[in-house]
Design a protein around this motif. Structure first.
Motif, PDB file in Angstrom:
ATOM      1  N   ASP A   1       0.849  -1.185   0.000  1.00 14.04           N
ATOM      2  CA  ASP A   1       0.000   0.000   0.000  1.00 14.04           C
ATOM      3  C   ASP A   1       0.888   1.239   0.000  1.00 14.04           C
ATOM      4  O   ASP A   1       1.884   1.302   0.730  1.00 14.04           O
ATOM      5  CB  ASP A   1      -0.890   0.040   1.244  1.00 14.04           C
ATOM      6  N   ALA A   2       0.532   2.225  -0.798  1.00 13.67           N
ATOM      7  CA  ALA A   2       1.279   3.487  -0.798  1.00 13.67           C
ATOM      8  C   ALA A   2       0.878   4.327   0.406  1.00 13.67           C
ATOM      9  O   ALA A   2      -0.204   4.173   0.971  1.00 13.67           O
ATOM     10  CB  ALA A   2       1.019   4.252  -2.087  1.00 13.67           C
ATOM     11  N   ASP A   3       1.766   5.241   0.787  1.00 14.13           N
ATOM     12  CA  ASP A   3       1.513   6.105   1.930  1.00 14.13           C
ATOM     13  C   ASP A   3       2.269   7.410   1.726  1.00 14.13           C
ATOM     14  O   ASP A   3       3.195   7.483   0.914  1.00 14.13           O
ATOM     15  CB  ASP A   3       1.965   5.423   3.223  1.00 14.13           C
ATOM     16  N   ASN A   4       1.860   8.444   2.470  1.00 12.61           N
ATOM     17  CA  ASN A   4       2.623   9.678   2.543  1.00 12.61           C
ATOM     18  C   ASN A   4       3.497   9.661   3.789  1.00 12.61           C
ATOM     19  O   ASN A   4       3.067   9.199   4.857  1.00 12.61           O
ATOM     20  CB  ASN A   4       1.706  10.899   2.620  1.00 12.61           C
ATOM     21  N   THR A   5       4.720  10.165   3.674  1.00 14.68           N
ATOM     22  CA  THR A   5       5.504  10.424   4.872  1.00 14.68           C
ATOM     23  C   THR A   5       4.891  11.616   5.601  1.00 14.68           C
ATOM     24  O   THR A   5       4.023  12.326   5.061  1.00 14.68           O
ATOM     25  CB  THR A   5       6.964  10.745   4.526  1.00 14.68           C
ATOM     26  N   THR A   6       5.329  11.877   6.826  1.00 18.11           N
ATOM     27  CA  THR A   6       4.794  12.999   7.586  1.00 18.11           C
ATOM     28  C   THR A   6       4.970  14.306   6.833  1.00 18.11           C
ATOM     29  O   THR A   6       4.108  15.183   6.869  1.00 18.11           O
ATOM     30  CB  THR A   6       5.475  13.090   8.959  1.00 18.11           C
ATOM     31  N   GLY A   7       6.088  14.432   6.103  1.00 15.16           N
ATOM     32  CA  GLY A   7       6.359  15.653   5.367  1.00 15.16           C
ATOM     33  C   GLY A   7       5.806  15.673   3.958  1.00 15.16           C
ATOM     34  O   GLY A   7       6.080  16.623   3.209  1.00 15.16           O
TER      35      GLY A   7
ATOM     36  N   GLY B   1       6.178  13.164   1.479  1.00 17.53           N
ATOM     37  CA  GLY B   1       6.838  12.324   0.493  1.00 17.53           C
ATOM     38  C   GLY B   1       6.089  11.026   0.256  1.00 17.53           C
ATOM     39  O   GLY B   1       5.094  10.721   0.918  1.00 17.53           O
ATOM     40  N   PHE B   2       6.568  10.249  -0.702  1.00 14.42           N
ATOM     41  CA  PHE B   2       5.935   8.974  -1.044  1.00 14.42           C
ATOM     42  C   PHE B   2       6.685   7.846  -0.364  1.00 14.42           C
ATOM     43  O   PHE B   2       7.914   7.787  -0.368  1.00 14.42           O
ATOM     44  CB  PHE B   2       5.963   8.762  -2.565  1.00 14.42           C
ATOM     45  N   THR B   3       5.936   6.924   0.246  1.00 15.76           N
ATOM     46  CA  THR B   3       6.528   5.746   0.863  1.00 15.76           C
ATOM     47  C   THR B   3       5.514   4.612   0.773  1.00 15.76           C
ATOM     48  O   THR B   3       4.454   4.760   0.163  1.00 15.76           O
ATOM     49  CB  THR B   3       6.922   6.033   2.328  1.00 15.76           C
ATOM     50  N   VAL B   4       5.834   3.456   1.356  1.00 10.06           N
ATOM     51  CA  VAL B   4       4.900   2.334   1.372  1.00 10.06           C
ATOM     52  C   VAL B   4       4.749   1.829   2.800  1.00 10.06           C
ATOM     53  O   VAL B   4       5.634   2.014   3.639  1.00 10.06           O
ATOM     54  CB  VAL B   4       5.369   1.180   0.452  1.00 10.06           C
ATOM     55  N   ARG B   5       3.638   1.199   3.049  1.00  9.46           N
ATOM     56  CA  ARG B   5       3.365   0.666   4.381  1.00  9.46           C
ATOM     57  C   ARG B   5       3.926  -0.744   4.507  1.00  9.46           C
ATOM     58  O   ARG B   5       3.977  -1.502   3.540  1.00  9.46           O
ATOM     59  CB  ARG B   5       1.859   0.664   4.649  1.00  9.46           C
ATOM     60  N   LYS B   6       4.332  -1.091   5.730  1.00 10.87           N
ATOM     61  CA  LYS B   6       4.882  -2.426   5.966  1.00 10.87           C
ATOM     62  C   LYS B   6       3.807  -3.488   5.829  1.00 10.87           C
ATOM     63  O   LYS B   6       4.063  -4.575   5.304  1.00 10.87           O
ATOM     64  CB  LYS B   6       5.519  -2.481   7.355  1.00 10.87           C
ATOM     65  N   LYS B   7       2.597  -3.192   6.302  1.00 12.32           N
ATOM     66  CA  LYS B   7       1.508  -4.159   6.231  1.00 12.32           C
ATOM     67  C   LYS B   7       0.475  -3.667   5.225  1.00 12.32           C
ATOM     68  O   LYS B   7       0.030  -2.524   5.291  1.00 12.32           O
ATOM     69  CB  LYS B   7       0.851  -4.341   7.602  1.00 12.32           C
ATOM     70  N   SER B   8       0.088  -4.526   4.284  1.00 13.31           N
ATOM     71  CA  SER B   8      -0.846  -4.143   3.227  1.00 13.31           C
ATOM     72  C   SER B   8      -2.246  -4.647   3.535  1.00 13.31           C
ATOM     73  O   SER B   8      -2.442  -5.827   3.845  1.00 13.31           O
ATOM     74  CB  SER B   8      -0.386  -4.708   1.877  1.00 13.31           C
ATOM     75  N   THR B   9      -3.214  -3.749   3.452  1.00 10.19           N
ATOM     76  CA  THR B   9      -4.623  -4.113   3.635  1.00 10.19           C
ATOM     77  C   THR B   9      -5.472  -3.642   2.458  1.00 10.19           C
ATOM     78  O   THR B   9      -6.669  -3.923   2.418  1.00 10.19           O
ATOM     79  CB  THR B   9      -5.175  -3.478   4.923  1.00 10.19           C
ATOM     80  N   ASP B  10      -4.867  -2.944   1.505  1.00  4.73           N
ATOM     81  CA  ASP B  10      -5.608  -2.384   0.383  1.00  4.73           C
ATOM     82  C   ASP B  10      -4.980  -2.877  -0.917  1.00  4.73           C
ATOM     83  O   ASP B  10      -4.871  -4.089  -1.130  1.00  4.73           O
ATOM     84  CB  ASP B  10      -5.608  -0.852   0.479  1.00  4.73           C
ATOM     85  N   THR B  11      -4.542  -1.987  -1.778  1.00  2.25           N
ATOM     86  CA  THR B  11      -4.015  -2.380  -3.087  1.00  2.25           C
ATOM     87  C   THR B  11      -2.889  -3.392  -2.981  1.00  2.25           C
ATOM     88  O   THR B  11      -2.808  -4.342  -3.772  1.00  2.25           O
ATOM     89  CB  THR B  11      -3.521  -1.131  -3.845  1.00  2.25           C
ATOM     90  N   GLY B  12      -1.985  -3.213  -2.040  1.00  6.00           N
ATOM     91  CA  GLY B  12      -0.875  -4.147  -1.893  1.00  6.00           C
ATOM     92  C   GLY B  12      -1.337  -5.568  -1.653  1.00  6.00           C
ATOM     93  O   GLY B  12      -0.696  -6.529  -2.109  1.00  6.00           O
ATOM     94  N   ALA B  13      -2.455  -5.715  -0.938  1.00  6.70           N
ATOM     95  CA  ALA B  13      -2.992  -7.048  -0.665  1.00  6.70           C
ATOM     96  C   ALA B  13      -3.728  -7.626  -1.861  1.00  6.70           C
ATOM     97  O   ALA B  13      -4.020  -8.826  -1.892  1.00  6.70           O
ATOM     98  CB  ALA B  13      -3.933  -6.985   0.545  1.00  6.70           C
ATOM     99  N   TRP B  14      -4.028  -6.799  -2.857  1.00  5.53           N
ATOM    100  CA  TRP B  14      -4.755  -7.263  -4.035  1.00  5.53           C
ATOM    101  C   TRP B  14      -3.813  -7.651  -5.173  1.00  5.53           C
ATOM    102  O   TRP B  14      -4.259  -8.145  -6.204  1.00  5.53           O
ATOM    103  CB  TRP B  14      -5.707  -6.181  -4.530  1.00  5.53           C
ATOM    104  N   ILE B  15      -2.513  -7.417  -5.012  1.00  3.37           N
ATOM    105  CA  ILE B  15      -1.531  -7.716  -6.052  1.00  3.37           C
ATOM    106  C   ILE B  15      -1.080  -9.165  -5.923  1.00  3.37           C
ATOM    107  O   ILE B  15      -0.719  -9.612  -4.823  1.00  3.37           O
ATOM    108  CB  ILE B  15      -0.326  -6.767  -5.962  1.00  3.37           C
ATOM    109  N   GLY B  16      -1.083  -9.893  -7.027  1.00  4.93           N
ATOM    110  CA  GLY B  16      -0.636 -11.280  -7.032  1.00  4.93           C
ATOM    111  C   GLY B  16       0.346 -11.543  -8.157  1.00  4.93           C
ATOM    112  O   GLY B  16       0.229 -10.966  -9.245  1.00  4.93           O
TER     113      GLY B  16
ATOM    114  N   PRO C   1      -3.942   3.982  -4.127  1.00  6.39           N
ATOM    115  CA  PRO C   1      -2.538   3.956  -4.543  1.00  6.39           C
ATOM    116  C   PRO C   1      -1.778   2.812  -3.890  1.00  6.39           C
ATOM    117  O   PRO C   1      -2.001   2.474  -2.727  1.00  6.39           O
ATOM    118  CB  PRO C   1      -2.006   5.311  -4.077  1.00  6.39           C
ATOM    119  N   GLY C   2      -0.894   2.214  -4.670  1.00  8.24           N
ATOM    120  CA  GLY C   2      -0.075   1.117  -4.165  1.00  8.24           C
ATOM    121  C   GLY C   2       1.266   1.107  -4.859  1.00  8.24           C
ATOM    122  O   GLY C   2       1.679   2.083  -5.483  1.00  8.24           O
ATOM    123  N   ALA C   3       1.963  -0.024  -4.767  1.00  9.70           N
ATOM    124  CA  ALA C   3       3.285  -0.135  -5.390  1.00  9.70           C
ATOM    125  C   ALA C   3       3.661  -1.601  -5.511  1.00  9.70           C
ATOM    126  O   ALA C   3       3.199  -2.445  -4.733  1.00  9.70           O
ATOM    127  CB  ALA C   3       4.333   0.607  -4.566  1.00  9.70           C
TER     128      ALA C   3
END
Length: 321
Positions: A82-88, A90-105, A148-150
């Motif tokens: 799953d994509a994420d915003n940094t506090t400032g 920027g673009f980053t990704v989450r360690k645990k995916s519950t959305d798009t990242g979990a749908w990628i195979g 958004p994901g990656a």
């Protein structure tokens, strides 16, 4: 471009290793890289990210290419995130995916059977690219809007990613808020929160008025960030020459595509405390006169008191609430 396919075809995906001419330096400067799928000539197709769109229940297909320009084989592990915003912002990704990242195979063959897996390892020979197909299985209950994901690739001691811009068909909402405006140490800080379901590129205008008139009037400009749905970021605007003695109202106005907009204000008083201590009563009298002017400014033409808008100078960063 990604396209929809039936669930029965998902397990028919294969991992393609294409032996090509040496990878061009434009694709990989000093090591391996991962990009949206490249053409058969071994050149990037120009996509900055993978874009996919489909209704809930749709299975979409695309691919990424791992490029190894080096003289030694490379093993890279790929996974969805799953994509994420940094506090400032920027673009980053989450360690645990519950959305798009979990749908990628990804497709993996074991004991003569192909299955869809969340992670896959790819061995890329020297001077070679590996085209790695993947699927996006949009759940039947997925909410409309941007997800958004990656595809994240790790190998050779570093990690890189290809951004996935997935939009689930249906009605969308563009909405944001600007919160916790504060002025201190030559900086105007604030938070932006994406309250809608679309990725936003905000535009910011800054205005500040003192007792004797306008101090800042910065025209709207596009901020260098993409604010993802449900995310909160902390940003700041420099103010290099604030007044030494004044009572100032600062107003921030933020807009974005789709009709998203919000305004927030803060009040700040600039007092030269060193001079107060040194000059004593004289400056105290000046401050008193300033406060009288301030009180007069807060009254309307007929002398009636004018109510100020609620303002806050508290800074807080956390989950959207």
């Amino acid at each position: 471009m990604p396209y929809a396919l039936s669930a029965a075809r998902v397990l028919g995906l294969t991992l393609v290793l294409s032996i090509t001419a040496p990878v061009r330096p434009a694709l990989a400067d000093d090591g391996w890289s991962v990009v949206p799928s490249v053409s058969t000539a071994g050149t990037a197709d120009g996509r900055p990210y993978v874009y996919a769109e489909g209704a809930p229940g749709t299975v979409l297909q695309d691919a990424v290419s791992v490029l190894n320009p080096g003289a030694r084989p490379l093993t890279v592990r790929l996974r969805g995130a799953d994509a994420d915003n940094t506090t400032g912002g920027g673009f980053t990704v989450r360690k645990k995916s519950t959305d798009t990242g979990a749908w990628i195979g990804f497709a993996r063959e074991r004991d003569g059977h192909r299955t869809a897996v969340r992670e896959v390892s790819v061995r890329v020979p020297a001077h070679t690219r590996a085209d790695v197909p993947f699927t996006l299985s949009v759940p039947a209950g997925a909410a409309p809007g941007d997800h958004p994901g990656a595809v994240v690739a790790s190998g050779g001691g570093r990690t890189s990613a290809v951004r996935i811009q997935l939009r689930v068909s249906g009605p969308t909402l563009s909405a944001l808020t600007v919160e916790h405006v504060a002025v201190r140490a030559g900086r105007i800080s604030y938070e932006l929160v994406n309250r809608g379901t679309t990725v936003l590129t905000p535009r910011l205008a800054v205005h500040a008025d003192g007792v004797f008139g306008e101090l800042l009037d910065r025209a709207p400009r596009t901020l260098p960030l993409e604010l993802l749905p449900g995310r909160r970021v902390t940003l700041g605007e420099p103010w290099h020459d604030p007044p030494a003695l004044d009572a100032v109202d600062v107003r921030l106005t933020v807009t974005a595509a789709g009709g998203a907009h919000d305004t927030a204000s803060a009040s700040v008083r600039f007092v030269p405390w060193g001079a107060v201590v040194g000059t004593g009563g004289g400056l105290a009298a000046a401050v008193g006169a300033w406060l009288v002017l301030r009180r007069h400014r807060l009254r309307g033409p007929g002398g009636e008191a004018r109510e100020e808008e609620p303002r806050t100078e508290v800074e807080l960063t956390g989950a959207v609430s």
